[in-house]
Every structure is written in C-alpha cells, then in structure tokens.
Enzyme design. Sequence first.
Site, PDB file in Angstrom:
ATOM      1  N   CYS A 335      18.584  45.705  48.475  1.00 27.15           N
ATOM      2  CA  CYS A 335      17.852  44.664  47.695  1.00 27.15           C
ATOM      3  C   CYS A 335      16.570  45.125  47.349  1.00 27.15           C
ATOM      4  O   CYS A 335      16.228  44.837  46.106  1.00 27.15           O
ATOM      5  CB  CYS A 335      17.857  43.609  48.608  1.00 27.15           C
ATOM      6  SG  CYS A 335      16.877  43.812  50.339  1.00 27.15           S
ATOM      7  N   HIS A 383      15.430  40.366  53.201  1.00 26.87           N
ATOM      8  CA  HIS A 383      16.131  40.488  51.883  1.00 26.87           C
ATOM      9  C   HIS A 383      15.402  39.898  50.699  1.00 26.87           C
ATOM     10  O   HIS A 383      14.351  38.987  50.860  1.00 26.87           O
ATOM     11  CB  HIS A 383      17.372  39.487  51.821  1.00 26.87           C
ATOM     12  CG  HIS A 383      18.439  39.692  50.852  1.00 26.87           C
ATOM     13  ND1 HIS A 383      19.043  40.761  50.715  1.00 26.87           N
ATOM     14  CD2 HIS A 383      18.766  38.995  49.856  1.00 26.87           C
ATOM     15  CE1 HIS A 383      19.828  40.990  49.563  1.00 26.87           C
ATOM     16  NE2 HIS A 383      19.395  39.656  48.850  1.00 26.87           N
ATOM     17  N   HIS A 395      20.324  39.986  42.389  1.00 23.66           N
ATOM     18  CA  HIS A 395      19.931  40.793  43.527  1.00 23.66           C
ATOM     19  C   HIS A 395      21.096  41.590  44.071  1.00 23.66           C
ATOM     20  O   HIS A 395      22.401  41.507  43.569  1.00 23.66           O
ATOM     21  CB  HIS A 395      19.717  39.636  44.679  1.00 23.66           C
ATOM     22  CG  HIS A 395      20.771  38.940  45.396  1.00 23.66           C
ATOM     23  ND1 HIS A 395      20.923  38.510  46.498  1.00 23.66           N
ATOM     24  CD2 HIS A 395      21.899  38.504  44.904  1.00 23.66           C
ATOM     25  CE1 HIS A 395      22.124  38.041  46.769  1.00 23.66           C
ATOM     26  NE2 HIS A 395      22.593  37.797  45.715  1.00 23.66           N
TER      27      HIS A 395
END
Length: 420
Positions: A335, A383, A395
């Site tokens: 990420c 994240h 993402h």
Amino acid sequence: MPVLASHRKPRTKVRTTTPAVGFTTAALASVTLLSTQSATAAPTEPKPAIEEVQKKVDELYRQAGSATQQYNHAKAASTAQRTKVDTLLSDVAKRTEKMNEARRELGAYAAAQYRSGGIAPTATFFLADDPQSYFDQSQVMSRSTARQQKAVDDFRTQQADAAKKRAEAVQSLETLTETQTTLRTSKKNVQAKLTEARSLLSRLTAEEKARLAELERKKEAEARKKAAKLAARQAAEAQQRADAEKKAREEAAKESDGDSATGSGGGAGSGGGTGSGSGTGTGPGAGTGTETGPGAGTGTGSGYAAKAEKVLAFARAQIGKPYVWGASGPSSYDCSGLTQAAWRAAGVTLPRTTWDQVKVGTRVATSDLQPGDLVFFYDDISHVGVYKGGGMMIHAPKPGANVREESIYYMPIYGSVRPA
C-alpha cells in the site's frame, strides 16, 4: 507324628450371578472414558461460523499490514545505515592513509637525526668556521625542528581523527546489526500472519468459500453506498459554492454597470473598460468557470490539482498489478509503496511507511477530501490509499489481491493528509 485337625470351618459355596469385580471395573472405566471423550470432544469439534472466519482473516491481514510497515521501516533504516557505515569506513581508510603518511615523515626525521648523531648547539658553535656560519646553521636546524614538530602534531591529529571515525564506524555497524535483526523479525511476523490466514481459508469447503465471497460482496456494496453519499454531499457543497460565487459575480457586474451609467463623459468609457479587470476577485473567476470555484486554490489548474492529476494517472496505470508486501514497484506494490511511487511521479518525495507518510503535508477532514489526497486506515495506521474522488480510492489492498479502485469506507478510516 499325629496330624492335628483344622479348626477352620469349610466355606460354603454360594452361587451368584454378579460378574467378576475386575470385569465390572474395566467396563465402568471404559464407559466413563467414552462418556468423558464424548463430552469433551463436542465443544471443540464445531467449526467457527463463516462470519468469525472472515473477521479473523481480516484481522490477520491487518496485523500482516502492520508488520509490513515495520519491515519497510527497518529496511529503509538498514539501507540508510549501510550507506552511513560505508561512508564512515571510507573516511577511516582515508584518515588512516594520512596518519601513515605522517608516520612515514616522522620516521624520515628520526632516521636523519640518528645518522647526524644529534650534535649539540654548543658543539656546533665551536666547530663552525665563523660565527655567521653558526647562525646560518642554527636557523636551518630551527626550521628543521619546526618541521619535525609540525609532523608530530599532524600525526597526532590524524591518529585522533582516525580513532574517532573508527569508533563511529563500529557503533554504526552495531546499529546496522540491530536494524537487520529487526528486519528479519518483521519479515517472520509478516510471513506468520499470512500463513495463518491462508491456513484458515484453506480449511473452508467450497460452500463456505462461496458464503465468504458473498459476505465480501455485501461489505463492498455497503462501502460503495457510503462513498456515494459522500460524493453526493461533496457535489452539493461544491454547487452551493459555485452558486454563491456566480451570484457574487453578477452583483459585482451590476455595480460595475451602475457606476458606468452614472459616470461622467470619458470617465465612463475608461471605467467600463477596466472595471472587471481591476476587480481581482472576479477576473479569475470569469476566466476559469464555476468548476474551479470550490477549489479555492486547489481546483483544476492550481498547483496541487496539477500534481494530483499526475498522481492519479500513475495510480490508474498500476491497476491490476499484484499486492506484494515490501514491494514498491514497478511490477508489484504494497500500500505505501504504491502511494510513494504515485507521488514521486508528481515530483514529490514521500517517506516509505504509512507511519511517516501520515506526518507529511496538511491534515484534512474526510468531507474535504480532494483527488490526490492520502487516506489512512485502522488505529495503527497500517494501510493507505490515494483518493480519486467520489468517495473512492486506488490502493494495493492485501496479499492475493491486485491494485484496484475501492470505497474509502471499506476499512475504518484513521485520517487523511494532503501531501503537497
């Protein structure tokens, strides 16, 4: 020898149908054991509900994401520390060479003094042909002594510097070793969490996997509904701002026309020609249209919007590439590796981890998100995704998934930042 009769009475044999004691005990023990096994086996046999499996797998992936950030942090620190160690070792080598040069110079002076025998100044005076030659020789010896002293001082300086840099190098090597240990530990943690998650999923039947997929679809649908609500709210607020600006421009135009009508002669002509230009608030608005009004310095055409456009163009180009923990491109990403690479495409350097990226730029509320902003998730900030507008982001989700567009409400939001 006489035989004595026994005084014990003979035992009367009684027939009975009661089974032997040993057999009864064994049988009872067997029954008890079976009963105990049945009682204890019952609670552990049932498989967890599919909702519990989903919750557990999601938690394991979150923990793996956190461990991945720890790995990324340790890897970046290890790289930086290795560079520092290499620089220090190179510096130590250079200073050691300078120290050796000073040592060789001292050795040359020592050898020359040994060969000359170190004649005393008084003896030199008496052996001189005349006083002038003595003074000349004394000056030479004085300069020689000064050079020797300088050589000694240089040697000591180089020796101290080399020792200092060598100590720094040793300390940096120790730090590098600690960082590499952390790196290995983080890697094991990631692998352990992912292995446990895969193990849970591998034990599911085909029917259970189908139910799990259905739960995921429902979760995604609910997240998209929330994203749609955010998009509608942002659009309504943008329209309100655009209407307000349009009204302000119309009122400014009316005032300008009124001033022109009541003006005098040539002055009215001059005023009509420069009225809108001199009003700095209305000039740009008329040139860019209402779509830039809501931006207030961050709309289309602004510096940030231009960068955000490059960020999103890069992020879109990565859609479909696999998530790989610890990867930062170009064939795969985790990420924070994706967000770092996307903003690099816009000329902005971001740190490697989510924990550091969240500290860059300006914090913004979810309702004020604009394309290009970074959205962070979970309390441990493990994240991150790039906001693309309309409540959606791009993402790198998790192991086994590819880079994709998804609602920002798919995971609990921690906060958002505007990097530049």
